[in-house]
Design a protein around this motif. Structure first.
Motif, mmCIF file in Angstrom:
data_model
loop_
_atom_site.group_PDB
_atom_site.id
_atom_site.type_symbol
_atom_site.label_atom_id
_atom_site.label_comp_id
_atom_site.label_asym_id
_atom_site.label_seq_id
_atom_site.Cartn_x
_atom_site.Cartn_y
_atom_site.Cartn_z
ATOM 1 N N PRO A 1 0.827 -1.208 0.000
ATOM 2 C CA PRO A 1 0.000 0.000 0.000
ATOM 3 C C PRO A 1 0.863 1.261 0.000
ATOM 4 O O PRO A 1 1.947 1.279 0.579
ATOM 5 N N GLU A 2 0.363 2.298 -0.635
ATOM 6 C CA GLU A 2 1.109 3.557 -0.695
ATOM 7 C C GLU A 2 0.762 4.419 0.513
ATOM 8 O O GLU A 2 -0.373 4.868 0.657
ATOM 9 N N HIS A 3 1.740 4.589 1.382
ATOM 10 C CA HIS A 3 1.615 5.421 2.576
ATOM 11 C C HIS A 3 2.922 6.176 2.760
ATOM 12 O O HIS A 3 3.968 5.760 2.264
ATOM 13 N N ASP A 4 2.866 7.257 3.543
ATOM 14 C CA ASP A 4 4.085 8.020 3.798
ATOM 15 C C ASP A 4 4.924 7.328 4.871
ATOM 16 O O ASP A 4 4.500 6.355 5.500
ATOM 17 N N GLU A 5 6.129 7.848 5.077
ATOM 18 C CA GLU A 5 7.062 7.239 6.028
ATOM 19 C C GLU A 5 6.509 7.194 7.448
ATOM 20 O O GLU A 5 6.745 6.237 8.181
ATOM 21 N N TRP B 1 3.371 6.876 8.381
ATOM 22 C CA TRP B 1 2.397 5.798 8.464
ATOM 23 C C TRP B 1 3.119 4.472 8.667
ATOM 24 O O TRP B 1 2.748 3.673 9.524
ATOM 25 N N TRP B 2 4.183 4.240 7.867
ATOM 26 C CA TRP B 2 4.929 2.987 7.980
ATOM 27 C C TRP B 2 5.613 2.868 9.331
ATOM 28 O O TRP B 2 5.656 1.785 9.924
ATOM 29 N N TYR C 1 2.922 1.956 11.768
ATOM 30 C CA TYR C 1 2.508 0.577 11.483
ATOM 31 C C TYR C 1 3.505 -0.414 12.088
ATOM 32 O O TYR C 1 3.130 -1.351 12.798
#
Length: 193
Positions: A172-176, A178-179, A182
């Motif tokens: 999934p495309e998320h910004d840094e 978000w990761w 997560y």
């Protein structure tokens, strides 16, 4: 090549391409860097897979390797892991050329050999020593896919790049941030066990 052979080769060819993709854009130093306790590195994975194909799709069908095996030396102190890294005298370009040579020889075997033709795999137990080309394509495809997965993880460790194809990350495309959040959440779950 028969349509069935072409179909069976899709996973192998996809994994071959994925291995080379993991080298793109990296310095030769990063391609060589050992990133695990056992020294696993990107160029070593490509080199290993090349020699696997030379053996299974060449020697096992009485088609000798067009390049010498590094372990076929008379030296008693030879490194038994020579196929898992690029040596000091080998460049990244040498390893990629080796892979392309192995693939060309394998493709000649695929084009000239019936899928039901049997090989001789001297390092396998006697009861399984004579598999068909069909069986060896499945066996090597699984091995190369496994190593392509290793390469994907190594590349992510180096620079965060992931994915099977250019422009296709498969995540999934998320910004840094978000990761990072997560990953922290997953760590909390693991720590709670």
């Amino acid at each position: 090549m028969t349509p069935e052979t072409e179909e069976l080769l899709i996973p192998l060819r996809t994994s071959r391409a994925a291995l080379l993709l993991k080298l793109e854009g990296l310095s030769e130093r990063d391609q060589r860097r050992p990133l695990t306790r056992t020294g696993t590195n990107l160029l070593g994975l490509v080199k290993h897979c090349a020699f696997v194909e030379l053996g299974y799709f060449g020697d096992c069908f009485d088609r000798p390797s067009p390049v010498p095996y590094p372990w076929a030396q008379d030296e008693s102190d030879i490194d038994d892991n020579l196929d898992m890294y690029a040596g000091e005298g080998e460049s990244a370009a040498d390893i990629v050329a080796l892979a392309r040579t192995a693939w060309a020889q394998a493709d000649e075997t695929f084009a000239s050999t019936d899928l039901d033709a049997t090989a001789t795999v001297p390092w396998w137990p006697e009861d399984r020593r004579h598999p068909t080309l069909r069986r060896l394509i499945a066996h090597v495809s699984a091995d190369v896919a496994r190593h392509a997965g290793h390469a994907d993880i190594l590349r992510e460790q180096l620079d965060g790049d992931v994915g099977l194809r250019p422009g296709m990350s498969n995540v999934p495309e998320h910004d840094e941030q978000w990761w990072a959040d997560y990953r922290e959440r997953l760590q909390r779950i693991a720590d709670g066990c």
